[in-house]
Design a protein around this motif. Structure first.
Motif, short mmCIF file in Angstrom:
data_model
loop_
_atom_site.label_atom_id
_atom_site.label_comp_id
_atom_site.label_asym_id
_atom_site.label_seq_id
_atom_site.Cartn_x
_atom_site.Cartn_y
_atom_site.Cartn_z
N ILE A 134 47.09 48.28 -28.01
CA ILE A 134 45.73 47.76 -27.83
C ILE A 134 45.00 47.87 -29.17
CG2 ILE A 134 43.59 47.98 -26.54
CD1 ILE A 134 45.98 47.33 -24.78
N ILE A 135 44.51 46.75 -29.67
CA ILE A 135 43.79 46.75 -30.94
C ILE A 135 42.44 46.07 -30.72
CG2 ILE A 135 43.85 46.10 -33.36
CD1 ILE A 135 46.88 46.01 -33.18
N LEU A 136 41.39 46.84 -30.97
CA LEU A 136 40.03 46.36 -30.74
C LEU A 136 39.42 45.87 -32.05
CD1 LEU A 136 38.78 49.34 -28.52
CD2 LEU A 136 39.98 47.25 -27.80
N HIS A 137 38.59 44.83 -31.96
CA HIS A 137 37.92 44.28 -33.13
C HIS A 137 36.45 44.10 -32.84
CE1 HIS A 137 41.76 43.21 -35.15
NE2 HIS A 137 42.17 43.03 -33.91
N SER A 138 35.61 44.37 -33.83
CA SER A 138 34.19 44.12 -33.69
C SER A 138 33.66 43.46 -34.96
CB SER A 138 33.43 45.41 -33.38
OG SER A 138 33.73 46.44 -34.31
N GLY A 139 32.66 42.61 -34.77
CA GLY A 139 32.12 41.81 -35.86
C GLY A 139 31.89 40.39 -35.36
N PRO A 140 31.63 39.44 -36.24
CA PRO A 140 31.37 38.07 -35.80
C PRO A 140 32.51 37.50 -34.94
CG PRO A 140 30.80 38.34 -38.10
CD PRO A 140 31.50 39.59 -37.71
N HIS A 141 32.14 36.98 -33.78
CA HIS A 141 33.16 36.47 -32.86
C HIS A 141 33.91 35.30 -33.47
CE1 HIS A 141 35.24 35.71 -29.18
NE2 HIS A 141 34.46 36.51 -28.47
N ALA A 142 33.22 34.48 -34.24
CA ALA A 142 33.88 33.31 -34.84
C ALA A 142 35.00 33.73 -35.78
CB ALA A 142 32.85 32.46 -35.58
N ASP A 143 34.80 34.82 -36.51
CA ASP A 143 35.85 35.29 -37.42
C ASP A 143 37.04 35.83 -36.65
OD1 ASP A 143 34.28 34.62 -39.59
OD2 ASP A 143 33.42 36.62 -39.81
N PHE A 144 36.77 36.49 -35.54
CA PHE A 144 37.87 36.96 -34.70
C PHE A 144 38.64 35.78 -34.11
CE2 PHE A 144 39.39 37.97 -30.39
CZ PHE A 144 40.32 38.97 -30.70
N ASP A 145 37.91 34.81 -33.58
CA ASP A 145 38.57 33.65 -32.98
C ASP A 145 39.44 32.91 -33.99
OD1 ASP A 145 37.55 34.10 -30.47
OD2 ASP A 145 35.87 32.70 -30.69
N ALA A 146 38.98 32.86 -35.25
CA ALA A 146 39.72 32.12 -36.27
C ALA A 146 41.09 32.73 -36.53
CB ALA A 146 38.91 32.08 -37.57
N HIS A 147 41.25 34.02 -36.26
CA HIS A 147 42.50 34.70 -36.59
C HIS A 147 43.16 35.36 -35.38
CE1 HIS A 147 41.86 34.08 -40.88
NE2 HIS A 147 40.61 34.45 -40.68
N LYS A 148 42.66 35.07 -34.19
CA LYS A 148 43.17 35.74 -32.99
C LYS A 148 44.66 35.52 -32.80
CE LYS A 148 42.44 36.17 -28.00
NZ LYS A 148 41.62 35.73 -26.83
N SER A 149 45.12 34.29 -33.00
CA SER A 149 46.53 34.01 -32.76
C SER A 149 47.41 34.74 -33.75
CB SER A 149 46.80 32.50 -32.82
OG SER A 149 46.50 31.99 -34.11
N THR A 150 46.95 34.86 -34.99
CA THR A 150 47.71 35.60 -35.99
C THR A 150 47.73 37.08 -35.65
OG1 THR A 150 47.13 34.01 -37.71
CG2 THR A 150 47.84 36.19 -38.44
N LEU A 151 46.57 37.63 -35.31
CA LEU A 151 46.47 39.05 -34.98
C LEU A 151 47.27 39.40 -33.73
CD1 LEU A 151 42.65 39.50 -35.66
CD2 LEU A 151 44.54 40.38 -37.04
N GLY A 152 47.53 38.40 -32.90
CA GLY A 152 48.30 38.64 -31.68
C GLY A 152 49.71 39.13 -31.96
N ALA A 153 50.19 38.98 -33.19
CA ALA A 153 51.51 39.50 -33.54
C ALA A 153 51.54 41.02 -33.48
CB ALA A 153 51.90 39.03 -34.94
N LEU A 154 50.36 41.64 -33.53
CA LEU A 154 50.30 43.10 -33.56
C LEU A 154 50.27 43.73 -32.18
CD1 LEU A 154 47.64 43.54 -36.39
CD2 LEU A 154 50.15 43.51 -36.59
N GLY A 155 49.84 42.98 -31.18
CA GLY A 155 49.75 43.54 -29.83
C GLY A 155 48.70 42.81 -29.03
N THR A 156 48.03 43.52 -28.14
CA THR A 156 46.96 42.96 -27.32
C THR A 156 45.65 43.15 -28.07
OG1 THR A 156 48.15 43.51 -25.29
CG2 THR A 156 45.79 43.06 -25.09
N VAL A 157 45.10 42.05 -28.58
CA VAL A 157 43.89 42.14 -29.41
C VAL A 157 42.68 41.71 -28.59
CG1 VAL A 157 45.12 41.87 -31.58
CG2 VAL A 157 44.32 39.84 -30.37
N THR A 158 41.58 42.44 -28.76
CA THR A 158 40.38 42.20 -27.98
C THR A 158 39.16 42.30 -28.88
OG1 THR A 158 41.40 43.18 -26.02
CG2 THR A 158 39.01 42.96 -25.99
N HIS A 159 38.23 41.37 -28.70
CA HIS A 159 36.96 41.43 -29.41
C HIS A 159 35.96 42.13 -28.50
CE1 HIS A 159 33.07 39.83 -30.94
NE2 HIS A 159 33.67 40.02 -32.10
N VAL A 160 35.33 43.22 -29.00
CA VAL A 160 34.45 44.01 -28.14
C VAL A 160 32.97 43.78 -28.42
CG1 VAL A 160 36.15 45.80 -27.69
CG2 VAL A 160 34.67 46.02 -29.70
#
Length: 293
Positions: A134-160
């Motif tokens: 489980i990997i949590l991210h916080s900050g601008p949602h647009a920046d998370f969305d832009a890289h969500k698919s890439t970050l998914g290589a690490l595990g279950t990624v969630t924007h909080v």
């Protein structure tokens, strides 16, 4: 973004940093790495990673950089010196720290032209790259969305949330939950050992109790959010009597009673404040007070 074509950079190759880089390589991402001790990258280079000679070179290798180092001071030292240029880069900081450090570092990075997400890894290195991580991210949602698919290589990624400090707060809240469950289990295990019951025998029973209690959380959360605590299951004053029994039993069989005494002291204060007829979540008022208030 294409899941496998996005180039990524990992700065920091401790056990977790190595696991992060390995997961990206396994997913097919062009991966650049940098570490103070370059030899830590040897096996990653053997798997296809590129070793950058400097932090600046590592940053220039791609628009997405993940840093996972000792602390937030090290983050600034590495990214604020030499040829490091953050302008136009997306920086994801997975270094452990507190929420104030996360917010301060976000401001620092954004002043230097970076897009910044703070993160918290709720997993051990061997789990990275699996759904259990489980990997949590916080900050601008647009920046998370832009890289969500890439970050998914690490595990279950969630924007909080947009607040950069939220991932760190979720991290410590999760640790509080983890240690509380483990400490409660250890208290019960110590009690049962006095009667010859070993930990392995008690563990399945404890798992069932923990699962039942976990089912109460959504309803209890509604009470906390509404500020109303009707005693639908049990009144706090009833719980306090059970706490006294736990303390008495622990002391009678020679088991440390510090933990149940602490819990009962908080319940006693709440009862003295007039909340004895309300349900257990009313104790949120005690947890929300600084010590001594």
């Amino acid at each position: 973004m294409n899941t496998t074509d996005t180039p990524v950079t990992i700065i920091g190759l401790g056990l977790m940093g190595q696991a992060l880089a390995g997961a990206f390589l396994k997913a097919g991402h062009p991966t650049t790495v940098w570490n103070r001790t370059a030899s830590k990258s040897d096996h990653l280079v053997g798997e296809g990673a590129r070793l950058a000679p400097t932090v600046g070179d590592a940053l220039r290798a791609g628009s997405l950089t993940i840093i996972c180092v000792t602390d937030y001071q090290a983050v600034r030292e590495l990214l604020g010196a030499g040829d490091a240029d953050l302008d136009g880069r997306t920086l994801i900081n997975l270094t452990s720290g507190d929420s104030a450090q996360a917010r301060e570092t976000a401001r620092w990075a954004e002043q230097r032209g970076a897009r910044y997400l703070d993160g918290a890894i709720m997993a051990v290195p061997p789990a990275i790259g699996t759904a259990e991580a489980i990997i949590l991210h916080s900050g601008p949602h647009a920046d998370f969305d832009a890289h969500k698919s890439t970050l998914g290589a690490l595990g279950t990624v969630t924007h909080v949330g947009a607040d950069h400090g939220l991932a760190s707060l979720y991290d410590v809240a999760g640790l509080a939950m983890m240690w509380s469950v483990l400490n409660a289990w250890l208290q019960g295990t110590a009690l049962l050992r006095t009667a010859g019951v070993d930990a392995a025998r008690y563990a399945p029973f404890a798992q069932r109790i923990a699962a039942v209690v976990a089912e109460w959380l959504p309803g209890y959360a509604q009470q906390i959010d509404s500020g109303s605590f009707p005693a639908e299951i049990s009144a706090l004053e009833t719980d306090a009597r059970a706490m006294a029994h736990l303390i008495e039993e622990s002391e009678a069989v020679g088991v440390n009673a510090e933990l149940p005494k602490l819990i009962k002291a908080m319940a006693d204060r709440s009862i003295a404040a007039g909340h004895g007829g309300e349900q257990y979540p009313v104790l949120i008022e005690e947890f929300a007070k600084p010590r001594g208030d």
